[in-house]
Design a protein around this motif. Structure first.
Motif: not given
Length: 406
Positions: A368-377, A65-71
């Motif tokens: 049903g959720e948004e395709a907010n994705i981080v792809f990592i090797d 899942p993609s990241f949230t920077d809350n500050h």
């Protein structure tokens, strides 16, 4: 990219391998994910039959899942401009005085530098940010306007909340009316700062902030740097007002250094109060200041965010803009070295989302959720945190906004 496409050969976490000592490894398998209009509509192991759709071969990259920077502060940094280190740190009050001298001078470059920071964090996987922006008599709403412009220029890569932040003190700088103007203009979170050491009036400062939040039906995010008994007392009074206003789930305490050096019994009681009122905590997990006891916050059910805060500004010359690095430092600092703990560390930078729940059941991604994705090797999320693996590509609402997928 098309409105409908398959992501083929996507590595997802599927469960835990356990023995008598606990989780030993993470089980992963490759899946095919169908995305339509920015949302995930199908996840399957079976071969793709619908060849009329575009197919993107992810090549076995791990999806998280993609990241949230809350500050994060975007409005007064050196990043994107000429290199500049900091003057020696004496205290928050001295930094405020220093800041009052250069805010107007920075203004012509504020939007550009904010955009450079946004490039940095979005490339590193952030797709949502809570942005703190100065509101004070020196700059008025000008910083807010410049940062909002930068954020709107990045609206195809990131969603955001905008915090009206009285950096020079809500009462100290007589900024109450300016703060209200900021909320009317478009800020959607009421900020606050050290009611004791900056404003000098704990009760009045907290009450003014909370009254404003109620007036504008806004969340609250307050910076509390004060340590020890003073910080613990301040947060407890904030919690009293949160309960009185029925603002549960709408208040965040940033920094909270007192939880790292306050009296142990009082800190434990305070953390239980935070949990009972659903008040969250945001921390950079600093190495140069007391850190809230993040494992205890997690254990007691307090929603906790690991954040960037400031990146190369007059407060600190440091910062990579990489939340994986921040989460890794947290895990290292608190000796979260086993497979299971490392998988939990991911949740501090994803707004609590992890591919597997505590029992090892896959809970992300969901139909049903948004395709907010981080792809990592990488082989699994534990490896990502421990080895601080770089991002290969970032997807926001089904659009590739950074990197490449074959």
């Amino acid at each position: 990219m098309n409105n409908r496409f398959w992501l083929r050969n996507v590595l997802l976490e599927d469960g835990f391998n356990e023995n008598n000592e606990g989780v030993k490894t993470t089980i992963t398998n490759e899946y095919n994910i169908l995305v339509e209009n920015g949302k995930i509509i199908k996840i399957q192991k079976e071969k793709i039959q619908e060849y009329e759709d575009e197919v993107i071969n992810v090549g076995g990259l791990l999806a998280l899942p993609s990241f949230t920077d809350n500050h994060i502060h975007l409005d007064k940094g050196h990043f994107g401009g000429q290199w500049k280190a900091c003057t020696p740190f004496k205290g928050v009050a001295d930094r405020i005085i220093e800041e009052e001298g250069f805010l107007e001078k920075f203004l012509p470059e504020t939007t550009y530098r904010a955009e450079e920071l946004l490039k940095l964090i979005t490339t590193n996987g952030v797709t949502h940010a809570r942005v703190h922006c100065n509101v004070d008599p020196v700059i008025g709403l000008k910083n807010l306007e410049k940062v909002k412009e930068a954020l709107e220029n990045f609206k195809d890569k990131i969603t955001y909340e905008l915090v009206a932040f009285p950096q020079h003190g809500l009462l100290r700088s007589n900024s109450t009316n300016l703060m209200k103007d900021a909320m009317r203009w478009g800020a959607n979170v009421v900020g606050g700062l050290d009611p004791a050491t900056i404003d000098g009036k704990i009760e009045k400062s907290l009450e003014t902030m909370m009254d404003m939040a109620v007036e504008f039906n806004s969340d609250v995010d307050i910076h509390i740097h004060d340590g020890g008994n003073l910080g613990v007392y301040t947060i407890n009074r904030l919690l009293d007002l949160t309960e009185e206003a029925r603002w549960q789930g709408r208040v965040n305490v940033s920094h909270g250094f007192c939880m790292g050096n306050g009296p142990e019994e009082e800190v434990r009681d305070l953390i239980d109060r935070l949990a009972s009122l659903n008040v969250s905590v945001a921390s950079t997990c600093p190495i140069d200041a007391p850190t809230p006891p993040i494992p205890l916050l997690y254990e007691r059910g307090v929603k906790t965010y690991i954040v960037n805060d400031n990146i190369n500004d007059h407060w600190s010359p440091f910062g990579t803009g990489d939340l994986v690095q921040k989460a890794s430092r947290m895990a290292e600092k608190f000796f979260w070295i086993d497979e299971y703990s490392l998988t939990r560390a991911l949740g501090f930078i994803t707004n609590g989302r992890t591919p597997l729940d505590e029992k090892g059941e896959r809970v992300w991604p969901k139909i049903g959720e948004e395709a907010n994705i981080v792809f990592i090797d990488a082989s699994c999320s534990a490896e990502v945190i421990a080895r601080r693996k770089p991002r290969h590509a970032v997807m926001f609402k089904g659009n590739l906004v950074s990197g490449k997928l074959n």
